[in-house]
Design an enzyme around this catalytic site. Structure first.
Site, PDB file in Angstrom:
ATOM      1  N   GLY A   5      -2.404  -9.968  38.041  1.00  0.00           N
ATOM      2  CA  GLY A   5      -1.476 -10.832  38.759  1.00  0.00           C
ATOM      3  C   GLY A   5      -1.897 -11.066  40.196  1.00  0.00           C
TER       4      GLY A   5
ATOM      5  N   ASP B  12      -1.176  -3.407  28.774  1.00  0.00           N
ATOM      6  CA  ASP B  12      -1.571  -2.695  29.984  1.00  0.00           C
ATOM      7  C   ASP B  12      -2.280  -1.373  29.678  1.00  0.00           C
ATOM      8  OD1 ASP B  12      -1.136  -2.453  33.092  1.00  0.00           O
ATOM      9  OD2 ASP B  12      -0.547  -0.525  32.227  1.00  0.00           O
TER      10      ASP B  12
ATOM     11  N   ALA C 263      -2.816  -2.574  35.280  1.00  0.00           N
ATOM     12  CA  ALA C 263      -3.733  -3.611  34.815  1.00  0.00           C
ATOM     13  C   ALA C 263      -3.091  -4.985  34.939  1.00  0.00           C
ATOM     14  CB  ALA C 263      -4.160  -3.344  33.377  1.00  0.00           C
ATOM     15  N   ASP C 264      -1.820  -5.082  34.572  1.00  0.00           N
ATOM     16  CA  ASP C 264      -1.085  -6.341  34.749  1.00  0.00           C
ATOM     17  C   ASP C 264      -0.989  -6.705  36.222  1.00  0.00           C
ATOM     18  OD1 ASP C 264      -0.270  -7.075  32.062  1.00  0.00           O
ATOM     19  OD2 ASP C 264       1.031  -5.332  32.088  1.00  0.00           O
ATOM     20  N   ILE C 265      -0.687  -5.714  37.057  1.00  0.00           N
ATOM     21  CA  ILE C 265      -0.532  -5.964  38.489  1.00  0.00           C
ATOM     22  C   ILE C 265      -1.855  -6.438  39.094  1.00  0.00           C
ATOM     23  CG2 ILE C 265      -0.053  -4.870  40.709  1.00  0.00           C
ATOM     24  CD1 ILE C 265       1.885  -2.987  39.130  1.00  0.00           C
TER      25      ILE C 265
END
Length: 396
Positions: free
Chosen positions: A175, A143, A170-172
């Site tokens: 996702g 991230d 960044a992950d969110i």
């Protein structure tokens, strides 16, 4: 009926991006079967022990799922995975390293030839396009690294030091785009009968979210400066200290609000026509001088008194809440946004997902590692002796 009731998702996932996407599918009623490594599982299970011995990240992103342990490199386990996908799955989601899923026989080309209606969503740091792989395809992508590569860190923080976002943004972002693309693919499949491959890149997801600074810096212009919790291009907008040591967050959006702010909050109506401050771009240029005026005006007031003036002037404002204060937030309480989910450690509080529909979201337990292994194997037709043999072989 929950919107995705009857949809089955098989996911080879770890960390945040893919688990967050599939948890939201589970919220909508999808059956999500999470493939985990025997003995250790998703490595996010070990990030911390803050939730009564469970990891905070894992509790957040894995409710309402079934945990099936498979050593996917073991031939017998690979056969179980193949059967599970071909016999049960509508959607396959994975965020393994680029190329890893294909090596396991889980690539879209391999699967779609045998099951044309299958949707496969591949999530990676930099994208995994066989035709245009790009020079970053195989770089490790955590991230923080993607926040840096996407330019997010460069415009976040103080003038002296760049800063990452607190949550794994960044992950969110990845996702969320995986989730919405899967929903769109399911809609398309309902019309055409065919599935498709979805290629989600963390870099592209966060770059999209960073596009206002990109356009601000268009054609060689300077990017927005780092301004801490203040807005880089609107002023006054951000935190201001009150006389009792507290902080008030406030923001102005237009000239009508500026006039009201001067008259009712600062109680200095002549300031509204001060030539230094008669347009937002001028206030941004003179932010140091204007900040001192505001700080001086608030110095004799408590936070409550400042907020009272802001409310009377209809100026947007907020408290800078701690995590403990968010748990007890009166608006979340009044709207009934908290419920409970089960877990290996008993009931845990959980926030209902944003949005609403008639039947409500699915809010089932966070699974223990391998909790559903034997039941899923039995569903695939494995007998008790065969299941015991798979355990003995350490395939599951």
């Amino acid at each position: 009926m929950q919107p995705l009731k009857g949809i089955t998702v098989v996911t080879l996932e770890h960390a945040i991006a893919a688990p967050f996407a599939t948890r939201q599918l589970a919220d909508l009623g999808a059956r999500v079967i999470k493939i985990e490594r025997p003995g250790s599982g998703d490595f996010a299970r070990g990030y911390d022990q803050r939730v009564r011995g469970l990891a905070s990240h894992f509790v957040w992103t894995n409710r309402s799922k079934e945990s099936l342990t498979l050593d996917v490199k073991h031939p017998q386990a690979a056969k179980v995975l193949e059967r599970l996908v071909l016999e049960k799955a509508d959607v396959v989601v994975q965020n393994l390293a680029p190329g890893a899923a294909a090596r396991l026989g889980m690539g879209y080309d391999q699967l779609s030839a045998r099951k044309p209606g299958l949707i496969v969503c591949d999530i990676s740091g930099y994208g995994d396009d066989p035709v245009n792989p790009g020079p970053y395809r195989d770089k490790k992508a955590y991230d923080l690294l993607i926040q840096s590569e996407a330019g997010f860190v460069s415009v976040t923080g103080t003038p002296d030091e760049p800063c990452k976002a607190g949550p794994s943004i960044a992950d969110i972002a990845a996702g969320m785009y995986a989730y919405t693309n899967i929903l769109a693919a399911l809609m398309q499949r309902s019309q055409t009968g065919r599935g498709q491959r979805i290629d989600i890149s963390m870099l592209e997801s966060l770059a999209e979210w960073t596009s206002y600074p990109l356009y601000y810096a268009f054609d060689g212009a300077a990017p927005p400066p780092r301004t801490g919790a203040s807005h880089a291009t609107i002023y006054p907008y951000g935190p201001f200290p009150a006389g009792d040591g507290g902080t008030v967050m406030l923001g102005l959006q237009n000239e009508r609000e500026w006039l009201s702010f001067c008259e009712k909050v600062l109680q200095q109506p002549a300031l509204a026509t001060d030539p230094r401050f008669t347009a937002n771009f001028k206030r941004v240029a003179e932010r140091a001088a204007l900040r001192q005026i505001i700080v001086d005006a608030f110095a004799s007031l408590t936070v409550a008194q400042v907020v009272e003036r802001l409310e009377a002037a209809q100026i947007a404002n907020a408290q800078v809440n701690t995590m403990a204060e968010v748990w007890a937030h009166p608006q979340l309480q009044a709207r009934g946004r908290w419920t409970e989910v089960g877990s290996p450690q008993g009931p845990l509080p959980a926030m209902l997902p944003p949005g609403s529909w008639d039947t409500g979201p699915r809010m089932d337990p966070v699974p223990a590692l391998g909790q559903h292994t034997d039941a899923i194997l039995a569903e695939l037709g494995y007998g008790a002796a065969e299941i015991a043999a798979l355990h003995a072989a350490q395939a599951v």
